[in-house]
Design an enzyme around this catalytic site. Structure first.
Site, short mmCIF file in Angstrom:
data_model
loop_
_atom_site.label_atom_id
_atom_site.label_comp_id
_atom_site.label_asym_id
_atom_site.label_seq_id
_atom_site.Cartn_x
_atom_site.Cartn_y
_atom_site.Cartn_z
N ASP A 16 47.83 52.76 35.22
CA ASP A 16 47.84 51.49 34.49
C ASP A 16 47.04 51.59 33.20
O ASP A 16 47.33 50.89 32.23
CB ASP A 16 47.26 50.38 35.39
CG ASP A 16 47.54 48.99 34.86
OD1 ASP A 16 48.47 48.85 34.05
OD2 ASP A 16 46.83 48.05 35.25
N CYS A 240 49.59 45.94 29.07
CA CYS A 240 50.91 45.83 29.68
C CYS A 240 51.95 45.97 28.58
O CYS A 240 51.96 45.20 27.62
CB CYS A 240 51.08 44.49 30.40
SG CYS A 240 52.73 44.25 31.10
N ASN A 249 42.21 46.82 31.31
CA ASN A 249 41.78 46.44 32.65
C ASN A 249 40.27 46.21 32.67
O ASN A 249 39.54 46.61 31.76
CB ASN A 249 42.10 47.58 33.62
CG ASN A 249 43.56 47.70 33.93
OD1 ASN A 249 44.09 47.00 34.80
ND2 ASN A 249 44.25 48.59 33.23
#
Length: 297
Positions: A16, A240, A249
């Site tokens: 991520d 994202c 994050n």
């Protein structure tokens, strides 16, 4: 405050964190970085994603990464898997845990996987079924729980419905995502309380982004309700690709510092995590964590 005595931190930086970076990180650097994370004491590392390379070129080397890392016996090595073809590739390199994903908002799901929510459910159900039959655990990400960049507020009933469906198909843990970093502590309390009315706390993990600087406060709100599992990324890496304005994050080393000061156990070595952050900063020089800013002063 009623905080759990121990928290599990799930490191998602290699997947991520890197997926939104345009400059390709060399394969050898990814492998060395993940090995450093393994040596830091993480019990869980999400190492890559088996999506089609044209969608996320940064993670096109997922198989090579999985083959190249040194696997610690006490660490679960997970990867994101979008469909049956991705699962086949993941199984070829013996990924420990398969992560499926779906958005709680229709528009974000369409942007993310080019399918409606209704069309996505059978796909991930098949992946979960096949993964389980191959003795792999399955984790489910639910994105845009606290807000969608296209639709605004997300319906809690929709979130609850998706959680129920994922658990019914064999998903063992749900990662509840604040994909664009809009959540505040009171909203986290409200959503988490609603989830705990239906699902046990050990089935839930929280995945906060720090777009507006509220991630650590949101962690405390969830911890006060007994949540003891959190996703984070070294250096605050991430974003994202399908959520404009979403930034990194929650930074692993910032979370570790807070928990360590509070006396909450994690079994992770913060000094080694800082070293891992400094290492990946050679390839991704935009780390946003407070700990990295201090180290670089």
């Amino acid at each position: 405050m009623n905080f759990p005595p121990k928290v599990t931190i799930k490191e998602v930086g290699p997947r991520d964190g890197l997926q939104n970076e345009h400059e390709l990180v060399p394969l050898d650097a990814k492998i060395d970085w993940i090995n450093m994370l393994s040596d830091s004491g993480f019990s869980y590392i999400e190492i890559s994603s088996f999506v089609h390379p044209k969608w996320i070129p940064q993670l096109k080397d997922a198989k090579e990464v999985a083959k190249g890392i040194k696997r610690h016996p006490d660490t679960t090595y997970a990867a994101l898997v979008p469909n049956q073809r991705g699962l086949e590739r993941a199984l070829e390199v013996n990924i420990d845990e398969v992560c499926v994903f779906i958005s709680a908002s229709e528009t974000h799901n369409l942007k993310n996987v080019n399918k409606s929510i209704a069309s996505t459910i059978p796909v991930i159900e098949k992946v979960a079924e096949e993964a389980t039959s191959n003795h792999k655990t399955v984790r489910g990400y639910i994105s845009t729980v606290f807000g969608c960049p296209y639709e605004g507020e997300t319906s809690i009933d929709q979130v609850l419905s998706l959680c129920e469906k994922l658990l019914e198909m064999g998903v063992e843990e749900l990662s509840i995502g604040d994909t664009i970093g809009v959540a505040d502590p009171l909203q986290v309390e409200k959503v988490t309380t609603a989830l705990l009315n239906y699902f046990p706390k050990d089935k839930l993990a929280m995945h906060f982004h720090n777009t507006r600087g509220t991630a650590l406060a949101n962690v405390l709100s969830a911890m006060n309700l007994g949540i003891a599992k959190f996703d984070s990324a070294v250096g605050g890496l991430g974003g994202c690709p399908y959520a404009k304005g979403a930034t990194g994050n929650l930074a692993t080393e910032d979370l570790l510092y807070m928990l360590q000061r509070m006396g909450v156990k994690t079994e992770i070595n913060i000094e080694k995590v800082n070293e891992a952050a400094s290492f990946i900063a050679r390839y991704v020089p935009t780390l946003s964590s407070h700990q990295m800013k201090l180290l670089n002063n």
